[in-house]
Design an enzyme around this catalytic site. Structure first.
Site, PDB file in Angstrom:
ATOM      1  N   ASP A 158      31.141  36.695  35.679  1.00 50.71           N
ATOM      2  CA  ASP A 158      32.425  37.326  35.977  1.00 50.71           C
ATOM      3  C   ASP A 158      32.167  38.536  36.877  1.00 50.71           C
ATOM      4  O   ASP A 158      31.336  39.388  36.557  1.00 50.71           O
ATOM      5  CB  ASP A 158      33.105  37.746  34.661  1.00 50.71           C
ATOM      6  CG  ASP A 158      34.503  38.291  34.865  1.00 50.71           C
ATOM      7  OD1 ASP A 158      35.463  37.651  34.391  1.00 50.71           O
ATOM      8  OD2 ASP A 158      34.634  39.367  35.486  1.00 50.71           O
TER       9      ASP A 158
ATOM     10  N   ASP B 248      39.325  37.176  48.505  1.00 53.38           N
ATOM     11  CA  ASP B 248      39.001  35.751  48.687  1.00 53.38           C
ATOM     12  C   ASP B 248      37.656  35.587  49.405  1.00 53.38           C
ATOM     13  O   ASP B 248      36.867  34.706  49.064  1.00 53.38           O
ATOM     14  CB  ASP B 248      40.096  35.053  49.505  1.00 53.38           C
ATOM     15  CG  ASP B 248      41.310  34.726  48.657  1.00 53.38           C
ATOM     16  OD1 ASP B 248      41.300  35.062  47.463  1.00 53.38           O
ATOM     17  OD2 ASP B 248      42.269  34.140  49.204  1.00 53.38           O
TER      18      ASP B 248
ATOM     19  N   ASN C 254      40.264  43.986  45.078  1.00 53.16           N
ATOM     20  CA  ASN C 254      41.515  43.399  45.568  1.00 53.16           C
ATOM     21  C   ASN C 254      42.538  44.469  45.899  1.00 53.16           C
ATOM     22  O   ASN C 254      43.191  44.430  46.931  1.00 53.16           O
ATOM     23  CB  ASN C 254      42.111  42.491  44.481  1.00 53.16           C
ATOM     24  CG  ASN C 254      41.796  41.037  44.715  1.00 53.16           C
ATOM     25  OD1 ASN C 254      41.874  40.559  45.826  1.00 53.16           O
ATOM     26  ND2 ASN C 254      41.433  40.345  43.665  1.00 53.16           N
TER      27      ASN C 254
ATOM     28  N   GLU D 239      38.068  34.887  38.917  1.00 54.70           N
ATOM     29  CA  GLU D 239      36.776  35.397  39.391  1.00 54.70           C
ATOM     30  C   GLU D 239      35.718  35.139  38.332  1.00 54.70           C
ATOM     31  O   GLU D 239      34.797  35.907  38.159  1.00 54.70           O
ATOM     32  CB  GLU D 239      36.884  36.885  39.734  1.00 54.70           C
ATOM     33  CG  GLU D 239      37.894  37.647  38.923  1.00 54.70           C
ATOM     34  CD  GLU D 239      37.316  38.243  37.671  1.00 54.70           C
ATOM     35  OE1 GLU D 239      37.689  37.774  36.579  1.00 54.70           O
ATOM     36  OE2 GLU D 239      36.514  39.180  37.779  1.00 54.70           O
TER      37      GLU D 239
HETATM   38  P1  GH3 Z   1      35.741  43.514  34.874  1.00 57.82           P
HETATM   39  O1  GH3 Z   1      34.603  44.236  35.506  1.00 57.82           O
HETATM   40  O2  GH3 Z   1      35.974  43.965  33.462  1.00 57.82           O
HETATM   41  O3  GH3 Z   1      35.580  42.039  34.941  1.00 57.82           O
HETATM   42  O4  GH3 Z   1      37.056  43.925  35.675  1.00 57.82           O
HETATM   43  P2  GH3 Z   1      37.847  43.055  36.718  1.00 57.82           P
HETATM   44  O5  GH3 Z   1      38.689  43.982  37.531  1.00 57.82           O
HETATM   45  O6  GH3 Z   1      36.928  42.174  37.490  1.00 57.82           O
HETATM   46  O7  GH3 Z   1      38.677  42.088  35.789  1.00 57.82           O
HETATM   47  P3  GH3 Z   1      40.198  41.718  35.709  1.00 57.82           P
HETATM   48  O8  GH3 Z   1      40.248  40.504  34.837  1.00 57.82           O
HETATM   49  O9  GH3 Z   1      41.014  42.905  35.294  1.00 57.82           O
HETATM   50  O10 GH3 Z   1      40.629  41.350  37.171  1.00 57.82           O
HETATM   51  C1  GH3 Z   1      40.353  40.138  37.741  1.00 57.82           C
HETATM   52  C2  GH3 Z   1      40.999  40.139  39.104  1.00 57.82           C
HETATM   53  O11 GH3 Z   1      40.658  38.959  39.829  1.00 57.82           O
HETATM   54  C3  GH3 Z   1      42.493  40.185  39.039  1.00 57.82           C
HETATM   55  C4  GH3 Z   1      42.946  39.173  40.087  1.00 57.82           C
HETATM   56  O12 GH3 Z   1      43.782  39.823  40.999  1.00 57.82           O
HETATM   57  C5  GH3 Z   1      41.674  38.764  40.783  1.00 57.82           C
HETATM   58  N1  GH3 Z   1      41.677  37.369  41.202  1.00 57.82           N
HETATM   59  C6  GH3 Z   1      41.714  36.264  40.424  1.00 57.82           C
HETATM   60  N2  GH3 Z   1      41.710  35.140  41.187  1.00 57.82           N
HETATM   61  C7  GH3 Z   1      41.688  35.543  42.487  1.00 57.82           C
HETATM   62  C8  GH3 Z   1      41.683  34.864  43.752  1.00 57.82           C
HETATM   63  O13 GH3 Z   1      41.706  33.632  43.844  1.00 57.82           O
HETATM   64  N3  GH3 Z   1      41.642  35.618  44.866  1.00 57.82           N
HETATM   65  C9  GH3 Z   1      41.628  36.981  44.823  1.00 57.82           C
HETATM   66  N4  GH3 Z   1      41.575  37.662  45.959  1.00 57.82           N
HETATM   67  N5  GH3 Z   1      41.635  37.649  43.655  1.00 57.82           N
HETATM   68  C10 GH3 Z   1      41.664  36.950  42.499  1.00 57.82           C
HETATM   69 MG    MG Z   2      35.875  40.626  36.453  1.00 58.10          MG
HETATM   70 MG    MG Z   3      37.661  38.035  34.574  1.00 53.10          MG
END
Ligand code: GH3
Ligand code: MG
Ligand code: MG
Length: 213
Positions: free
Chosen positions: A80, A97, A88, A123
């Site tokens: 992760d 992306d 983002n 992610e």
């Molecule tokens: P942590 O270190 O605890 O994992 O924090 P984090 O910010 O990585 O975790 P969180 O689950 O809060 O955020 C995941 C983010 O991933 C939120 C979402 O906007 C982004 N995300 C998920 N799928 C995609 C995608 O296909 N493209 C993009 N650009 N962002 C994505």
């Molecule tokens: Mg994360």
């Molecule tokens: Mg996550």
């Protein structure tokens, strides 16, 4: 296609029959090709070109059956990205992306050919390692982690992007779970420990002793 026959025996009626057969065959072939492409697309994540969750779950269940029959371990690495929401929010979804695509390439570059990487969702990613024990899984996980910590993703501007890092959790069938659900749960717990410990690290699942009480 080439047709041969006695001179004079060929008629325009025969021409028509052959033509209609061939066009029927061509259409059947192109339908098969389309079906093949669609089947493949149904298994592939369009952003990263890795396998998707649906395929992974199916494949992992089969691999567990193989591992059981052969009495071999099957390793799971759950990954992760760290603070990906911030990336983002600060640089936009498009850059997010791009990071995901680079990350996917970095994973595949750091693992063996017999391993399988999939985008589990958002992610979160998973690497499946047939016939790999915990110690070897940890080595692969660390290799991926270090490769990600060196990964350069173009920002598209003069300002470079902050370094992307990843947290990893490792669990192995059958030691840490006897079903896919159980092993995934164990890998997820180990991943959580990596996050809790400060991120950018790999953790091997250790069975927690329930506190008495
Ligand atoms: P942590 O270190 O605890 O994992 O924090 P984090 O910010 O990585 O975790 P969180 O689950 O809060 O955020 C995941 C983010 O991933 C939120 C979402 O906007 C982004 N995300 C998920 N799928 C995609 C995608 O296909 N493209 C993009 N650009 N962002 C994505
Ligand atoms: Mg994360
Ligand atoms: Mg996550």
């Amino acid at each position: 296609m080439r047709l041969e026959g006695l001179k004079g025996s060929w008629t325009s009626e025969r021409d028509k029959v052959v033509e209609s057969y061939l066009s029927g065959a061509a259409s059947a072939l192109s339908n098969l090709r389309l079906l093949d492409t669609m089947k493949q697309q149904a298994n592939i994540d369009s952003l990263t070109a890795l396998y998707n969750r649906r395929f992974l779950e199916d494949y992992a269940k089969r691999q567990i059956a193989v591992a059981r029959r052969k009495d071999e371990p099957l390793g799971f690495i759950m990954l992760d990205l760290d603070h990906f929401k911030a990336a983002n929010d600060l640089f936009g979804h498009e850059v997010g992306d791009r990071i995901l695509r680079h990350f996917a390439q970095t994973i595949t570059g750091a693992m063996r050919e017999t391993n399988l990487a999939a985008r589990f969702g958002g992610e979160e990613f998973l690497v499946l390692l047939p016939d790999t024990n915990a110690k070897s899984c940890l080595l692969v996980a660390e290799r991926i982690r270090k490769a990600v910590a060196r990964m350069i993703v173009p920002s598209g501007t003069d300002k470079p992007l902050p370094q992307t890092t990843v947290s990893l959790g490792i669990a192995v069938y059958p030691d840490h779970g006897r079903t896919l659900e159980e092993v995934l749960q164990a890998a997820d717990k180990a991943l959580y420990e990596s996050k809790r410990g400060g991120r950018n690290r790999s953790t091997l699942y250790i069975e927690q002793v329930e506190p008495a009480g």
